[in-house]
Design a protein around this motif. Sequence first.
Motif, PDB file in Angstrom:
ATOM      1  N   GLN A  54       0.818  -1.319  -0.276  1.00 15.54           N
ATOM      2  CA  GLN A  54       0.335   0.049  -0.016  1.00 15.54           C
ATOM      3  C   GLN A  54       0.982   1.208  -0.053  1.00 15.54           C
ATOM      4  OE1 GLN A  54      -2.124  -1.263   4.193  1.00 15.54           O
ATOM      5  NE2 GLN A  54      -1.117   1.461   4.578  1.00 15.54           N
ATOM      6  N   PRO A  55       0.140   2.963  -0.613  1.00 16.09           N
ATOM      7  CA  PRO A  55       0.965   3.509  -0.453  1.00 16.09           C
ATOM      8  C   PRO A  55       1.323   4.105   0.642  1.00 16.09           C
ATOM      9  CG  PRO A  55      -1.071   4.141  -1.102  1.00 16.09           C
ATOM     10  CD  PRO A  55      -1.364   2.582  -1.125  1.00 16.09           C
ATOM     11  N   SER A  56       2.291   5.123   0.819  1.00 13.81           N
ATOM     12  CA  SER A  56       1.844   5.880   2.188  1.00 13.81           C
ATOM     13  C   SER A  56       1.835   6.746   2.025  1.00 13.81           C
ATOM     14  CB  SER A  56       3.230   6.866   1.891  1.00 13.81           C
ATOM     15  OG  SER A  56       3.944   7.502   1.464  1.00 13.81           O
ATOM     16  N   GLY A  57       1.525   6.933   3.247  1.00 16.31           N
ATOM     17  CA  GLY A  57       0.006   7.764   3.921  1.00 16.31           C
ATOM     18  C   GLY A  57      -1.779   7.269   4.478  1.00 16.31           C
ATOM     19  N   VAL A  58      -1.527   6.028   3.967  1.00 18.77           N
ATOM     20  CA  VAL A  58      -2.812   5.055   4.609  1.00 18.77           C
ATOM     21  C   VAL A  58      -2.468   4.141   5.666  1.00 18.77           C
ATOM     22  CG1 VAL A  58      -3.982   2.890   3.797  1.00 18.77           C
ATOM     23  CG2 VAL A  58      -3.577   4.768   1.931  1.00 18.77           C
ATOM     24  N   ASP A  59      -3.783   4.020   6.018  1.00 15.90           N
ATOM     25  CA  ASP A  59      -3.705   3.575   7.430  1.00 15.90           C
ATOM     26  C   ASP A  59      -2.878   2.171   7.548  1.00 15.90           C
ATOM     27  OD1 ASP A  59      -3.988   4.701  10.167  1.00 15.90           O
ATOM     28  OD2 ASP A  59      -6.182   5.726   9.485  1.00 15.90           O
ATOM     29  N   ASP A  60      -2.630   1.240   8.382  1.00 12.00           N
ATOM     30  CA  ASP A  60      -2.173  -0.027   8.360  1.00 12.00           C
ATOM     31  C   ASP A  60      -3.150  -0.550   7.855  1.00 12.00           C
ATOM     32  OD1 ASP A  60      -0.747  -2.273   8.211  1.00 12.00           O
ATOM     33  OD2 ASP A  60       1.205  -1.965   9.096  1.00 12.00           O
ATOM     34  N   LEU A  61      -3.704  -0.861   6.831  1.00 11.42           N
ATOM     35  CA  LEU A  61      -5.291  -1.630   6.608  1.00 11.42           C
ATOM     36  C   LEU A  61      -5.072  -3.269   7.128  1.00 11.42           C
ATOM     37  CD1 LEU A  61      -5.502   0.356   5.108  1.00 11.42           C
ATOM     38  CD2 LEU A  61      -6.231  -1.392   3.326  1.00 11.42           C
ATOM     39  N   ALA A  62      -3.188  -3.961   6.976  1.00 11.83           N
ATOM     40  CA  ALA A  62      -3.665  -4.694   8.104  1.00 11.83           C
ATOM     41  C   ALA A  62      -3.354  -5.221   9.389  1.00 11.83           C
ATOM     42  CB  ALA A  62      -2.015  -6.211   7.208  1.00 11.83           C
ATOM     43  N   ARG A  63      -2.579  -3.936   9.748  1.00 12.89           N
ATOM     44  CA  ARG A  63      -3.049  -3.927  10.991  1.00 12.89           C
ATOM     45  C   ARG A  63      -4.896  -3.904  11.418  1.00 12.89           C
ATOM     46  NH1 ARG A  63       0.978  -5.855  14.619  1.00 12.89           N
ATOM     47  NH2 ARG A  63       2.686  -4.213  13.363  1.00 12.89           N
ATOM     48  N   ILE A  64      -5.125  -3.050  11.342  1.00 12.88           N
ATOM     49  CA  ILE A  64      -6.352  -3.122  11.586  1.00 12.88           C
ATOM     50  C   ILE A  64      -6.828  -4.825  11.819  1.00 12.88           C
ATOM     51  CG2 ILE A  64      -8.573  -1.525  10.977  1.00 12.88           C
ATOM     52  CD1 ILE A  64      -6.675   0.223  10.058  1.00 12.88           C
ATOM     53  N   ILE A  65      -6.658  -4.905  10.439  1.00 13.08           N
ATOM     54  CA  ILE A  65      -7.949  -6.271  10.451  1.00 13.08           C
ATOM     55  C   ILE A  65      -7.155  -7.825  11.500  1.00 13.08           C
ATOM     56  CG2 ILE A  65      -7.616  -7.998   8.732  1.00 13.08           C
ATOM     57  CD1 ILE A  65      -7.364  -6.261   6.359  1.00 13.08           C
ATOM     58  N   GLY A  66      -6.200  -7.536  11.799  1.00 15.18           N
ATOM     59  CA  GLY A  66      -5.401  -8.070  12.805  1.00 15.18           C
ATOM     60  C   GLY A  66      -6.695  -7.906  14.047  1.00 15.18           C
ATOM     61  N   ASP A  67      -6.416  -6.782  13.933  1.00 15.47           N
ATOM     62  CA  ASP A  67      -6.477  -6.265  15.496  1.00 15.47           C
ATOM     63  C   ASP A  67      -8.362  -6.584  15.480  1.00 15.47           C
ATOM     64  OD1 ASP A  67      -4.080  -5.374  16.414  1.00 15.47           O
ATOM     65  OD2 ASP A  67      -4.584  -3.398  16.285  1.00 15.47           O
ATOM     66  N   ASP A  68      -8.714  -6.469  14.800  1.00 16.25           N
ATOM     67  CA  ASP A  68     -10.338  -6.575  14.402  1.00 16.25           C
ATOM     68  C   ASP A  68     -10.609  -8.415  14.929  1.00 16.25           C
ATOM     69  OD1 ASP A  68     -11.361  -4.373  13.331  1.00 16.25           O
ATOM     70  OD2 ASP A  68     -10.945  -4.567  11.577  1.00 16.25           O
ATOM     71  N   LEU A  69      -9.983  -8.851  13.980  1.00 17.96           N
ATOM     72  CA  LEU A  69      -9.345 -10.614  14.285  1.00 17.96           C
ATOM     73  C   LEU A  69      -9.254 -10.501  15.404  1.00 17.96           C
ATOM     74  CD1 LEU A  69      -8.554 -11.593  10.800  1.00 17.96           C
ATOM     75  CD2 LEU A  69     -11.209 -11.363  11.320  1.00 17.96           C
ATOM     76  N   ALA A  70      -8.551 -10.212  16.553  1.00 17.79           N
ATOM     77  CA  ALA A  70      -8.232 -10.570  17.721  1.00 17.79           C
ATOM     78  C   ALA A  70      -8.925 -10.661  18.426  1.00 17.79           C
ATOM     79  CB  ALA A  70      -6.965  -9.822  17.920  1.00 17.79           C
ATOM     80  N   ARG A  71      -9.717  -9.201  18.205  1.00 17.29           N
ATOM     81  CA  ARG A  71     -10.702  -8.610  19.205  1.00 17.29           C
ATOM     82  C   ARG A  71     -11.979  -9.631  19.744  1.00 17.29           C
ATOM     83  NH1 ARG A  71     -10.211  -3.894  18.017  1.00 17.29           N
ATOM     84  NH2 ARG A  71     -12.117  -3.746  15.600  1.00 17.29           N
ATOM     85  N   SER A  72     -12.479 -10.678  18.479  1.00 21.84           N
ATOM     86  CA  SER A  72     -13.128 -11.688  18.716  1.00 21.84           C
ATOM     87  C   SER A  72     -13.269 -11.757  19.672  1.00 21.84           C
ATOM     88  CB  SER A  72     -13.796 -11.973  17.142  1.00 21.84           C
ATOM     89  OG  SER A  72     -12.642 -12.687  16.712  1.00 21.84           O
ATOM     90  N   GLY A  73     -11.477 -12.699  19.320  1.00 20.14           N
ATOM     91  CA  GLY A  73     -11.562 -13.565  20.434  1.00 20.14           C
ATOM     92  C   GLY A  73     -11.706 -15.148  19.686  1.00 20.14           C
ATOM     93  N   LEU A  74     -11.451 -15.339  18.595  1.00 13.03           N
ATOM     94  CA  LEU A  74     -11.463 -16.681  17.753  1.00 13.03           C
ATOM     95  C   LEU A  74      -9.923 -16.518  17.291  1.00 13.03           C
ATOM     96  CD1 LEU A  74     -15.449 -16.447  16.272  1.00 13.03           C
ATOM     97  CD2 LEU A  74     -14.994 -17.868  17.905  1.00 13.03           C
ATOM     98  N   PHE A  75     -10.261 -15.129  16.530  1.00 13.61           N
ATOM     99  CA  PHE A  75      -9.023 -15.655  16.182  1.00 13.61           C
ATOM    100  C   PHE A  75      -7.430 -15.276  17.300  1.00 13.61           C
ATOM    101  CE2 PHE A  75     -12.445 -14.829  13.291  1.00 13.61           C
ATOM    102  CZ  PHE A  75     -12.646 -15.842  12.488  1.00 13.61           C
ATOM    103  N   SER A  76      -6.386 -16.101  16.343  1.00 18.31           N
ATOM    104  CA  SER A  76      -5.182 -15.699  16.892  1.00 18.31           C
ATOM    105  C   SER A  76      -4.096 -14.661  15.685  1.00 18.31           C
ATOM    106  CB  SER A  76      -3.936 -16.154  17.538  1.00 18.31           C
ATOM    107  OG  SER A  76      -2.794 -16.167  18.096  1.00 18.31           O
TER     108      SER A  76
END
Length: 436
Positions: A54-76
Amino acid sequence: MTVLALLHRSHRWLASTALAGMLAFVMPAQAALEIDISGGTESGVPIAVVPFDQPSGVDDLARIIGDDLARSGLFSPVARDAMPGRPASPEQLRLGDWRAGKARYLVMGQVEPDGDQLRARFYLIDVSSGERLAGSQITAVASADRSVAHRISDIIYKELTGERGAFSTRIAYVTERGSVDNRTYTLQIADSDGANPRTVLESPYPLMSPSWSPDGGKLAYVSFEGNRSAIWVQDLSSGDRYQLTDYPGINGAPAWSPRGDKIAVTLSKGGNPDIYVVDLDTRRTVQWTRSGSIETEPTWFPDNRSLAFTSDRFGQPQVFRKAGPDDRARRLTFDTSYAAGPRISPNGERLALVVRDDRGFFVAEQSLDDGRRQLLSRGGGEERPSYAPNGAMVVYAAQSGSGSVLKISPAIGGEPQTLSYDRGKVRDPVWGPFND
């Protein structure tokens, strides 16, 4: 000492409603909630969310996705330094390298700018079989890069669990800032992970107990404008609002019905705090409880006819259910001397609530079928649980040192994620509906 302060001292369990004395919360008006991911996701399904190309200046999409999935408790989520590569497309993927690791699923993708928009493409791969389980292109304005990540998380969650994801939804909460003699109160809404906060209302008077309309377009809440409590309803698009109740005494704890046609409230206009239901079309107010005890914190069952609520009719607060003003109240909580703040799960099968033991106040979840209960929180100073619209997570307020934070716990149990501010406190969280 004010009447509200006396109620607070006598009934600690009323602290999260308009019956309570006000707590001191201080925070910056527009500060975003900062995500602090605790442990506890090791038992979830291992999933690798590779950093996107991804280009610079864009939020780290992978980090956000990983945080989301971790928050559910179903994924590590797999740590980035444990990933054997950084593929961005299936053509770059070397499955043999990944099969030697622990990831069961793999997410990868790329983001391209297109004028004032972003185009994000992602792929969800089953590492064992190499099958592409999901993948699509999502386009959004460049400023909505975080929303793109949440939409991808929702797609992944749905594909792997069969249930709808709730990461693209919103939460509402109340904050305070300033000195004791010069406080400002704000009602805010934010993304489900606390990002992108928006102020709905700013007031020099206390604000409490927000409740979402089922279409997500309005909030009901308590305001102490003029130094007396009243319940207001505010349109989130236009900012227009109107006063729903302004009876003498207590006007508190609004709870919007699932169909959006009624709001349950706590009123003391008859001399005692009781549960009432206001018809939003006719404004007719019907009294539901008459026990002579303090009865508050109503919450609706999905049938749009039944309410759960807190009552101290047996001396200590417990949770009861009524199917109408003439129905007999049935006790739902046993085996604990204190149960309050009920919230019914979206499927009507579970109950989130606050229980107390000699260590403090904890958020718990109880099965309405067999009464079994488990603790969801760990700290001992929690209140105001609220379910995500898919029932998979619970948000609640928690004391943290001299401040307070919001926490999100998986409904299946496990360590929470903490949504905190740099300083001060935040309270009265409530999770909004799906953004249909």
